[in-house]
Write a protein that holds these residues in place. Structure first.
Motif, PDB file in Angstrom:
ATOM      1  N   GLN A  30       0.821  -1.209   0.000  1.00 25.82           N
ATOM      2  CA  GLN A  30       0.000   0.000   0.000  1.00 25.82           C
ATOM      3  C   GLN A  30       0.861   1.269   0.000  1.00 25.82           C
ATOM      4  O   GLN A  30       0.494   2.284  -0.573  1.00 25.82           O
ATOM      5  N   TYR A  31       2.047   1.185   0.631  1.00 24.90           N
ATOM      6  CA  TYR A  31       2.932   2.342   0.708  1.00 24.90           C
ATOM      7  C   TYR A  31       4.164   2.173  -0.179  1.00 24.90           C
ATOM      8  O   TYR A  31       5.230   2.697   0.112  1.00 24.90           O
ATOM      9  N   ASN A  32       3.981   1.413  -1.255  1.00 24.82           N
ATOM     10  CA  ASN A  32       4.986   1.259  -2.320  1.00 24.82           C
ATOM     11  C   ASN A  32       6.294   0.621  -1.880  1.00 24.82           C
ATOM     12  O   ASN A  32       7.374   1.016  -2.321  1.00 24.82           O
ATOM     13  N   VAL A  33       6.205  -0.370  -1.013  1.00 26.82           N
ATOM     14  CA  VAL A  33       7.357  -1.183  -0.661  1.00 26.82           C
ATOM     15  C   VAL A  33       7.213  -2.493  -1.424  1.00 26.82           C
ATOM     16  O   VAL A  33       6.185  -3.169  -1.322  1.00 26.82           O
ATOM     17  N   LEU A  34       8.237  -2.836  -2.201  1.00 30.51           N
ATOM     18  CA  LEU A  34       8.182  -4.079  -2.961  1.00 30.51           C
ATOM     19  C   LEU A  34       8.554  -5.255  -2.070  1.00 30.51           C
ATOM     20  O   LEU A  34       9.571  -5.217  -1.371  1.00 30.51           O
ATOM     21  N   ILE A  35       7.737  -6.274  -2.112  1.00 33.56           N
ATOM     22  CA  ILE A  35       7.961  -7.509  -1.366  1.00 33.56           C
ATOM     23  C   ILE A  35       7.986  -8.643  -2.383  1.00 33.56           C
ATOM     24  O   ILE A  35       7.143  -8.689  -3.287  1.00 33.56           O
ATOM     25  N   LYS A  36       8.915  -9.551  -2.217  1.00 28.49           N
ATOM     26  CA  LYS A  36       8.951 -10.713  -3.103  1.00 28.49           C
ATOM     27  C   LYS A  36       8.232 -11.866  -2.404  1.00 28.49           C
ATOM     28  O   LYS A  36       8.642 -12.322  -1.331  1.00 28.49           O
ATOM     29  N   ALA A  37       7.158 -12.328  -3.019  1.00 27.08           N
ATOM     30  CA  ALA A  37       6.429 -13.480  -2.490  1.00 27.08           C
ATOM     31  C   ALA A  37       7.297 -14.729  -2.632  1.00 27.08           C
ATOM     32  O   ALA A  37       8.229 -14.771  -3.447  1.00 27.08           O
ATOM     33  N   ASP A  38       6.961 -15.740  -1.861  1.00 22.86           N
ATOM     34  CA  ASP A  38       7.710 -16.993  -1.922  1.00 22.86           C
ATOM     35  C   ASP A  38       7.281 -17.869  -3.094  1.00 22.86           C
ATOM     36  O   ASP A  38       8.082 -18.627  -3.635  1.00 22.86           O
ATOM     37  N   GLU A  39       5.999 -17.746  -3.448  1.00 20.83           N
ATOM     38  CA  GLU A  39       5.455 -18.659  -4.462  1.00 20.83           C
ATOM     39  C   GLU A  39       4.218 -18.045  -5.102  1.00 20.83           C
ATOM     40  O   GLU A  39       3.534 -17.229  -4.495  1.00 20.83           O
ATOM     41  N   LEU A  40       3.931 -18.467  -6.321  1.00 21.27           N
ATOM     42  CA  LEU A  40       2.673 -18.104  -6.967  1.00 21.27           C
ATOM     43  C   LEU A  40       1.581 -19.002  -6.400  1.00 21.27           C
ATOM     44  O   LEU A  40       1.814 -20.195  -6.158  1.00 21.27           O
ATOM     45  N   ILE A  41       0.395 -18.466  -6.220  1.00 18.10           N
ATOM     46  CA  ILE A  41      -0.701 -19.237  -5.623  1.00 18.10           C
ATOM     47  C   ILE A  41      -1.011 -20.496  -6.430  1.00 18.10           C
ATOM     48  O   ILE A  41      -1.365 -21.528  -5.857  1.00 18.10           O
ATOM     49  N   LYS A  42      -0.846 -20.431  -7.734  1.00 20.11           N
ATOM     50  CA  LYS A  42      -1.159 -21.594  -8.575  1.00 20.11           C
ATOM     51  C   LYS A  42      -0.241 -22.779  -8.289  1.00 20.11           C
ATOM     52  O   LYS A  42      -0.578 -23.909  -8.624  1.00 20.11           O
ATOM     53  N   ASN A  43       0.886 -22.549  -7.629  1.00 18.07           N
ATOM     54  CA  ASN A  43       1.829 -23.628  -7.306  1.00 18.07           C
ATOM     55  C   ASN A  43       1.706 -24.121  -5.864  1.00 18.07           C
ATOM     56  O   ASN A  43       2.504 -24.946  -5.432  1.00 18.07           O
ATOM     57  N   ILE A  44       0.731 -23.625  -5.141  1.00 16.97           N
ATOM     58  CA  ILE A  44       0.563 -23.940  -3.715  1.00 16.97           C
ATOM     59  C   ILE A  44      -0.373 -25.134  -3.536  1.00 16.97           C
ATOM     60  O   ILE A  44      -1.433 -25.207  -4.146  1.00 16.97           O
ATOM     61  N   ASN A  45       0.026 -26.057  -2.650  1.00 18.83           N
ATOM     62  CA  ASN A  45      -0.838 -27.161  -2.230  1.00 18.83           C
ATOM     63  C   ASN A  45      -1.417 -26.771  -0.866  1.00 18.83           C
ATOM     64  O   ASN A  45      -0.688 -26.739   0.134  1.00 18.83           O
ATOM     65  N   LEU A  46      -2.707 -26.459  -0.830  1.00 20.91           N
ATOM     66  CA  LEU A  46      -3.336 -25.991   0.409  1.00 20.91           C
ATOM     67  C   LEU A  46      -3.237 -27.000   1.544  1.00 20.91           C
ATOM     68  O   LEU A  46      -3.212 -26.618   2.722  1.00 20.91           O
ATOM     69  N   ASP A  47      -3.162 -28.265   1.219  1.00 19.88           N
ATOM     70  CA  ASP A  47      -3.057 -29.307   2.247  1.00 19.88           C
ATOM     71  C   ASP A  47      -1.791 -29.162   3.092  1.00 19.88           C
ATOM     72  O   ASP A  47      -1.717 -29.703   4.191  1.00 19.88           O
ATOM     73  N   ASP A  48      -0.805 -28.457   2.582  1.00 23.95           N
ATOM     74  CA  ASP A  48       0.466 -28.302   3.285  1.00 23.95           C
ATOM     75  C   ASP A  48       0.422 -27.276   4.418  1.00 23.95           C
ATOM     76  O   ASP A  48       1.404 -27.113   5.133  1.00 23.95           O
ATOM     77  N   TYR A  49      -0.705 -26.581   4.580  1.00 19.57           N
ATOM     78  CA  TYR A  49      -0.769 -25.458   5.511  1.00 19.57           C
ATOM     79  C   TYR A  49      -1.791 -25.678   6.623  1.00 19.57           C
ATOM     80  O   TYR A  49      -2.832 -26.292   6.405  1.00 19.57           O
ATOM     81  N   ASP A  50      -1.452 -25.133   7.802  1.00 16.41           N
ATOM     82  CA  ASP A  50      -2.313 -25.241   8.977  1.00 16.41           C
ATOM     83  C   ASP A  50      -3.280 -24.078   9.100  1.00 16.41           C
ATOM     84  O   ASP A  50      -4.309 -24.200   9.755  1.00 16.41           O
ATOM     85  N   PHE A  51      -2.928 -22.930   8.513  1.00 20.88           N
ATOM     86  CA  PHE A  51      -3.803 -21.772   8.608  1.00 20.88           C
ATOM     87  C   PHE A  51      -3.596 -20.832   7.427  1.00 20.88           C
ATOM     88  O   PHE A  51      -2.570 -20.867   6.754  1.00 20.88           O
ATOM     89  N   LEU A  52      -4.607 -20.007   7.218  1.00 14.97           N
ATOM     90  CA  LEU A  52      -4.602 -18.979   6.187  1.00 14.97           C
ATOM     91  C   LEU A  52      -4.584 -17.621   6.865  1.00 14.97           C
ATOM     92  O   LEU A  52      -5.286 -17.419   7.854  1.00 14.97           O
ATOM     93  N   MET A  53      -3.792 -16.690   6.330  1.00 10.13           N
ATOM     94  CA  MET A  53      -3.777 -15.325   6.842  1.00 10.13           C
ATOM     95  C   MET A  53      -3.927 -14.365   5.671  1.00 10.13           C
ATOM     96  O   MET A  53      -3.266 -14.517   4.646  1.00 10.13           O
ATOM     97  N   ILE A  54      -4.834 -13.382   5.838  1.00 13.90           N
ATOM     98  CA  ILE A  54      -5.056 -12.376   4.807  1.00 13.90           C
ATOM     99  C   ILE A  54      -4.895 -10.995   5.429  1.00 13.90           C
ATOM    100  O   ILE A  54      -5.685 -10.595   6.289  1.00 13.90           O
ATOM    101  N   PRO A  55      -3.858 -10.252   4.996  1.00 10.08           N
ATOM    102  CA  PRO A  55      -3.724  -8.875   5.471  1.00 10.08           C
ATOM    103  C   PRO A  55      -4.710  -7.970   4.744  1.00 10.08           C
ATOM    104  O   PRO A  55      -5.202  -8.311   3.659  1.00 10.08           O
ATOM    105  N   GLY A  56      -4.970  -6.820   5.341  1.00  8.40           N
ATOM    106  CA  GLY A  56      -5.895  -5.870   4.730  1.00  8.40           C
ATOM    107  C   GLY A  56      -5.188  -4.901   3.805  1.00  8.40           C
ATOM    108  O   GLY A  56      -4.155  -5.221   3.224  1.00  8.40           O
ATOM    109  N   GLY A  57      -5.771  -3.729   3.680  1.00  6.89           N
ATOM    110  CA  GLY A  57      -5.238  -2.714   2.788  1.00  6.89           C
ATOM    111  C   GLY A  57      -6.049  -2.639   1.504  1.00  6.89           C
ATOM    112  O   GLY A  57      -7.071  -3.305   1.349  1.00  6.89           O
ATOM    113  N   LYS A  58      -5.561  -1.820   0.596  1.00  8.12           N
ATOM    114  CA  LYS A  58      -6.263  -1.611  -0.672  1.00  8.12           C
ATOM    115  C   LYS A  58      -6.362  -2.885  -1.513  1.00  8.12           C
ATOM    116  O   LYS A  58      -7.237  -2.997  -2.364  1.00  8.12           O
ATOM    117  N   ALA A  59      -5.485  -3.850  -1.268  1.00  7.97           N
ATOM    118  CA  ALA A  59      -5.533  -5.121  -1.994  1.00  7.97           C
ATOM    119  C   ALA A  59      -6.878  -5.810  -1.802  1.00  7.97           C
ATOM    120  O   ALA A  59      -7.389  -6.462  -2.719  1.00  7.97           O
TER     121      ALA A  59
END
Length: 178
Positions: free
Chosen positions: A44-73
């Motif tokens: 939101q304040y123009n800081v570039l962050i590099k994600a670890d992976e594209l969502i299309k390559n994620i296996n949801l079964d591998d995770y215990d929880f989901l987190m969604i930050p807010g903001g304009k996204a």
């Protein structure tokens, strides 16, 4: 514990960084997943962050929880993305879902807050059936919600306590305050 974080351009900086910082200090594994076709995400304040992976390559079964930050996204992308809805459905039916600021509105509009307590950034409670609480952080059933970026550390500690218990959370809090 392994957490999956959904990101798109415009995420709220503090809500992401403070939350994952606390969880990583607690030895949680966190994967930042880009909802774009690119790993580079602009905050939101123009800081570039590099994600670890594209969502299309994620296996949801591998995770215990989901987190969604807010903001304009949330308003500009996530609340309009069918893939986000599918991911929330997957986690809400099996695992923990955590959202902060405007992000709980996506979950609420999918009907998951009916008959349970939640919090959300003021004004985003419109159209949500549930028990809205004007509190910083609310833990209710399989959902942890937070009102705004101000509550990011409390939000992260609530996630940590959900899995590790109050005593471990208090130990982590002492480490944070040292």
């Amino acid at each position: 514990m392994k957490g999956l974080v959904l990101l798109n351009d415009g995420f709220e900086d503090t809500e992401l960084i403070a939350t994952i910082d606390v969880l990583k200090r607690g030895k949680f594994s966190i994967t930042l997943a880009s909802m774009k076709e690119d790993l580079m995400i602009n905050s939101q304040y123009n800081v570039l962050i590099k994600a670890d992976e594209l969502i299309k390559n994620i296996n949801l079964d591998d995770y215990d929880f989901l987190m969604i930050p807010g903001g304009k996204a949330v308003v500009n992308y996530l609340s309009k993305d069918e893939r986000v809805f599918e991911i929330i459905h997957y986690f809400a039916n099996k695992k923990l879902v955590c959202a902060i600021c405007a992000a709980p509105s996506i979950i609420g509009k999918l009907g998951y807050f009916k008959d349970i307590e939640y919090t959300v950034f003021p004004g985003f409670e419109e159209g949500i059936e549930g028990i809205h609480k004007n509190q910083g952080v609310v833990v209710s059933d399989k959902f942890i919600t937070a009102k705004s970026m101000y509550y990011s550390i409390e939000f992260a500690l609530a996630i940590y306590e959900y899995f590790m218990g109050k005593e471990c959370k208090n130990q982590l809090l002492k480490q944070l305050m040292a």
